[in-house]
Design an enzyme around this catalytic site. Sequence first.
Site, PDB file in Angstrom:
ATOM      1  N   VAL A 151      14.111 -30.608   0.761  1.00  0.00           N
ATOM      2  CA  VAL A 151      12.769 -30.625   1.360  1.00  0.00           C
ATOM      3  C   VAL A 151      11.713 -30.731   0.256  1.00  0.00           C
ATOM      4  CG1 VAL A 151      11.074 -29.199   2.595  1.00  0.00           C
ATOM      5  CG2 VAL A 151      13.429 -29.357   3.446  1.00  0.00           C
TER       6      VAL A 151
ATOM      7  N   ASP B 237      18.173 -19.822  15.929  1.00  0.00           N
ATOM      8  CA  ASP B 237      17.385 -20.041  17.148  1.00  0.00           C
ATOM      9  C   ASP B 237      16.168 -19.126  17.238  1.00  0.00           C
ATOM     10  OD1 ASP B 237      18.998 -17.836  17.644  1.00  0.00           O
ATOM     11  OD2 ASP B 237      19.085 -18.230  19.799  1.00  0.00           O
TER      12      ASP B 237
ATOM     13  N   SER C 210      14.348 -18.085  14.714  1.00  0.00           N
ATOM     14  CA  SER C 210      13.363 -18.699  13.813  1.00  0.00           C
ATOM     15  C   SER C 210      12.752 -19.938  14.466  1.00  0.00           C
ATOM     16  CB  SER C 210      14.035 -19.091  12.500  1.00  0.00           C
ATOM     17  OG  SER C 210      14.685 -17.979  11.948  1.00  0.00           O
TER      18      SER C 210
ATOM     19  N   THR D 261      22.429 -21.687   9.896  1.00  0.00           N
ATOM     20  CA  THR D 261      23.124 -20.489  10.368  1.00  0.00           C
ATOM     21  C   THR D 261      24.620 -20.781  10.361  1.00  0.00           C
ATOM     22  OG1 THR D 261      23.655 -19.144  12.312  1.00  0.00           O
ATOM     23  CG2 THR D 261      22.586 -21.231  12.751  1.00  0.00           C
TER      24      THR D 261
ATOM     25  N   ALA E 269      46.327 -20.529  13.835  1.00  0.00           N
ATOM     26  CA  ALA E 269      46.444 -19.189  14.431  1.00  0.00           C
ATOM     27  C   ALA E 269      47.328 -19.223  15.674  1.00  0.00           C
ATOM     28  CB  ALA E 269      45.058 -18.670  14.794  1.00  0.00           C
TER      29      ALA E 269
ATOM     30  N   GLY F 163      19.309 -14.988   9.613  1.00  0.00           N
ATOM     31  CA  GLY F 163      20.499 -14.797   8.782  1.00  0.00           C
ATOM     32  C   GLY F 163      20.613 -15.893   7.736  1.00  0.00           C
TER      33      GLY F 163
ATOM     34  N   ARG G 203      28.221 -14.307  16.449  1.00  0.00           N
ATOM     35  CA  ARG G 203      27.432 -13.724  17.544  1.00  0.00           C
ATOM     36  C   ARG G 203      28.024 -14.160  18.885  1.00  0.00           C
ATOM     37  NH1 ARG G 203      21.153 -13.521  15.843  1.00  0.00           N
ATOM     38  NH2 ARG G 203      21.247 -15.760  15.816  1.00  0.00           N
TER      39      ARG G 203
ATOM     40  N   HIS H   8      30.588  -9.922   6.041  1.00  0.00           N
ATOM     41  CA  HIS H   8      29.618 -10.745   5.324  1.00  0.00           C
ATOM     42  C   HIS H   8      30.218 -11.663   4.279  1.00  0.00           C
ATOM     43  CE1 HIS H   8      26.824  -8.134   7.385  1.00  0.00           C
ATOM     44  NE2 HIS H   8      25.908  -9.025   7.106  1.00  0.00           N
TER      45      HIS H   8
ATOM     46  N   ASP I  96      26.623 -19.609  12.416  1.00  0.00           N
ATOM     47  CA  ASP I  96      27.163 -19.388  13.766  1.00  0.00           C
ATOM     48  C   ASP I  96      27.408 -20.673  14.570  1.00  0.00           C
ATOM     49  OD1 ASP I  96      26.978 -16.701  13.196  1.00  0.00           O
ATOM     50  OD2 ASP I  96      25.016 -16.464  14.137  1.00  0.00           O
TER      51      ASP I  96
ATOM     52  N   LYS J 254      58.628 -16.120  15.684  1.00  0.00           N
ATOM     53  CA  LYS J 254      57.502 -16.242  14.752  1.00  0.00           C
ATOM     54  C   LYS J 254      57.490 -15.041  13.815  1.00  0.00           C
ATOM     55  CE  LYS J 254      54.201 -19.083  17.223  1.00  0.00           C
ATOM     56  NZ  LYS J 254      52.814 -19.272  17.592  1.00  0.00           N
TER      57      LYS J 254
ATOM     58  N   ARG K 258      29.325 -15.091   4.996  1.00  0.00           N
ATOM     59  CA  ARG K 258      27.952 -15.585   4.871  1.00  0.00           C
ATOM     60  C   ARG K 258      27.636 -16.110   3.472  1.00  0.00           C
ATOM     61  NH1 ARG K 258      24.612 -12.636   8.958  1.00  0.00           N
ATOM     62  NH2 ARG K 258      22.981 -12.321   7.432  1.00  0.00           N
TER      63      ARG K 258
ATOM     64  N   ARG L 153      13.742 -10.425   8.605  1.00  0.00           N
ATOM     65  CA  ARG L 153      13.345 -10.477  10.015  1.00  0.00           C
ATOM     66  C   ARG L 153      11.941  -9.885  10.100  1.00  0.00           C
ATOM     67  NH1 ARG L 153      19.185 -10.561  10.498  1.00  0.00           N
ATOM     68  NH2 ARG L 153      19.564 -12.493  11.613  1.00  0.00           N
TER      69      ARG L 153
ATOM     70  N   ARG M 207      48.037 -14.307   6.144  1.00  0.00           N
ATOM     71  CA  ARG M 207      49.315 -14.799   6.670  1.00  0.00           C
ATOM     72  C   ARG M 207      50.463 -14.524   5.685  1.00  0.00           C
ATOM     73  NH1 ARG M 207      50.550 -18.130  10.641  1.00  0.00           N
ATOM     74  NH2 ARG M 207      48.560 -19.099  11.000  1.00  0.00           N
TER      75      ARG M 207
HETATM   76  P1  ADP Z   1      17.848 -16.388  13.568  1.00  0.00           P
HETATM   77  O1  ADP Z   1      16.722 -17.313  13.214  1.00  0.00           O
HETATM   78  O2  ADP Z   1      18.954 -16.452  12.560  1.00  0.00           O
HETATM   79  O3  ADP Z   1      18.305 -16.572  15.001  1.00  0.00           O
HETATM   80  P2  ADP Z   1      16.409 -13.947  14.373  1.00  0.00           P
HETATM   81  O4  ADP Z   1      16.753 -14.101  15.801  1.00  0.00           O
HETATM   82  O5  ADP Z   1      16.481 -12.597  13.766  1.00  0.00           O
HETATM   83  O6  ADP Z   1      17.314 -14.883  13.422  1.00  0.00           O
HETATM   84  O7  ADP Z   1      14.938 -14.523  14.175  1.00  0.00           O
HETATM   85  C1  ADP Z   1      14.321 -14.560  12.890  1.00  0.00           C
HETATM   86  C2  ADP Z   1      12.852 -14.251  13.014  1.00  0.00           C
HETATM   87  O8  ADP Z   1      12.230 -15.243  13.847  1.00  0.00           O
HETATM   88  C3  ADP Z   1      12.509 -12.931  13.696  1.00  0.00           C
HETATM   89  O9  ADP Z   1      12.578 -11.834  12.819  1.00  0.00           O
HETATM   90  C4  ADP Z   1      11.095 -13.180  14.155  1.00  0.00           C
HETATM   91  O10 ADP Z   1      10.169 -13.038  13.095  1.00  0.00           O
HETATM   92  C5  ADP Z   1      11.137 -14.648  14.558  1.00  0.00           C
HETATM   93  N1  ADP Z   1      11.380 -14.754  16.011  1.00  0.00           N
HETATM   94  C6  ADP Z   1      12.532 -14.606  16.675  1.00  0.00           C
HETATM   95  N2  ADP Z   1      12.386 -14.750  18.011  1.00  0.00           N
HETATM   96  C7  ADP Z   1      11.063 -15.002  18.202  1.00  0.00           C
HETATM   97  C8  ADP Z   1      10.235 -15.237  19.350  1.00  0.00           C
HETATM   98  N3  ADP Z   1      10.764 -15.253  20.586  1.00  0.00           N
HETATM   99  N4  ADP Z   1       8.920 -15.444  19.152  1.00  0.00           N
HETATM  100  C9  ADP Z   1       8.390 -15.441  17.916  1.00  0.00           C
HETATM  101  N5  ADP Z   1       9.094 -15.217  16.791  1.00  0.00           N
HETATM  102  C10 ADP Z   1      10.421 -15.000  16.923  1.00  0.00           C
END
Ligand code: ADP
Length: 316
Positions: free
Chosen positions: A19, A99, A101, A122, A183, A7, A168, A246, A124, A210, A249, A68, A151
Site C-alpha cells: 500500500v 469483518d 474492522s 485475518t 486427518a 486480530g 472463530r 496463537h 480465519d 489405523k 497467528r 481493539r 502424528r
Molecule cells: P476483526 O476486524 O479482526 O474482526 P474486531 O471485530 O475486534 O476484529 O474489530 C476490530 C475493531 O473494529 C473494533 O475494536 C472496533 O474498533 C471496530 N469495530 C468493530 N465492529 C464495529 C462496528 N460495528 N462499528 C464500528 N466499529 C467497529
Amino acid sequence: GILTSGGDAPGMNAAIRAVTRTAIYNGFTVKGILRGYRGLVTNEIVDFHSSSVSNIIQLGGTILKTARCEEFKSVEGRQQAYENLKAAGIDALVVIGGDGSFNGAAKLACETDIKVACIPGTIDNDLNYTDYTLGFDTAVNTVLNAVNNIRDTMSSHDRACIVEVMGRSCGDIALFSAIGGGADAVVTPEKGLDLDALAAQLKQGEKLGKSSNIILLSEGVCSAQSLKEQLAAVTDMTLRTVTLGHVQRGGSPSLRDRLLAARFGVKAIECLIAGKKAVAVGVRNEEIVADDLQKALAYPAADRSELFRVCEILCR
Ligand code: ADP
C-alpha cells in the site's frame, strides 16, 4: 492513511509495504496510524516513507501494531477519529483487518468524506466475498507442520489426538488442514458435532488398523477438552488433546499470502485513485476484485460441500 486492526495475521506487513509503495509511486503522501482505530482516536499518526516499509515483507505480525477500540463503535469516537484524520491531512484510508474492522470503516465512510479501501487480513478466512483472506494460507501451513509432528508421536503410541485450531465461527482452518494433513475426522461449526457419528468413525478407524487418529476441531464448536470429555462418555478410546492457539497467528507469510498482499495493496490504492468511496478488495477465482464495501459485507457464505465430501471420502 493506513492502519491494521483487529486480530493480526501473517501478510499484514507485506500489505502495509504494498500500500505504502503503491501510494508513493502514484505521488501521494502516506501516514501510518498506530494501533488500529485506537490510534485514530488517540491521534497516534506518523509519517511513512518508502524506507518505513523496508525489510518487513517477510515478517509476521504488524509493524503498525493492532488493537481493539470500543470508542470507535460510537459516533462520538468516530467523530474524534475524523478530526484527527483531517488534522493530519488524510483524505483516504486503507484498513487491513477482519469483518469488525470492515464494519468500522463502512461507518466512517458513510458518516464523513473519508474514502476507505479495506484489505482482508485475518487468519480465519471468514469474509465471504473473498476466496482467501491474508494470513489464512500461512496459518494452515503452520497447522499442517504441527499435525505432522503430532502424528509422529501419536502413531508411535497408537494414540488418538484432538487438535483444536482457530477460526472463530468459520471452520475453514480446520477443514483445509484436515484435507491437507490427512486427518481422520474434522469437526466444524458449519457441520456441527454429531458425537455418535464421530465415535463410530473413530472406532471404524481402529478396526481398519489405523495407528493414529487425528481429529481436527474448530474452536467455534467447543474446546478440545470438552470434546475429549464428550467422546469419553461414548467410547473407551484414550484421547490426547492439543490446542494450537496463537502459534497459528505468527510466522513468516507464505508465498501465497505475500502475493495476495502485493496484489491487494496495489488494487486498494488504484481504487482510491479511481475515486471509489468505500471498497473491499479480495480474490475470487484467482482474480483480484474490488467490491462495494456494504455489498462485500453482505456476501453469502461459500459453499464448502465439495471440500467436506473430499474430506469425508479420504479420511476413511
Ligand atoms: P476483526 O476486524 O479482526 O474482526 P474486531 O471485530 O475486534 O476484529 O474489530 C476490530 C475493531 O473494529 C473494533 O475494536 C472496533 O474498533 C471496530 N469495530 C468493530 N465492529 C464495529 C462496528 N460495528 N462499528 C464500528 N466499529 C467497529
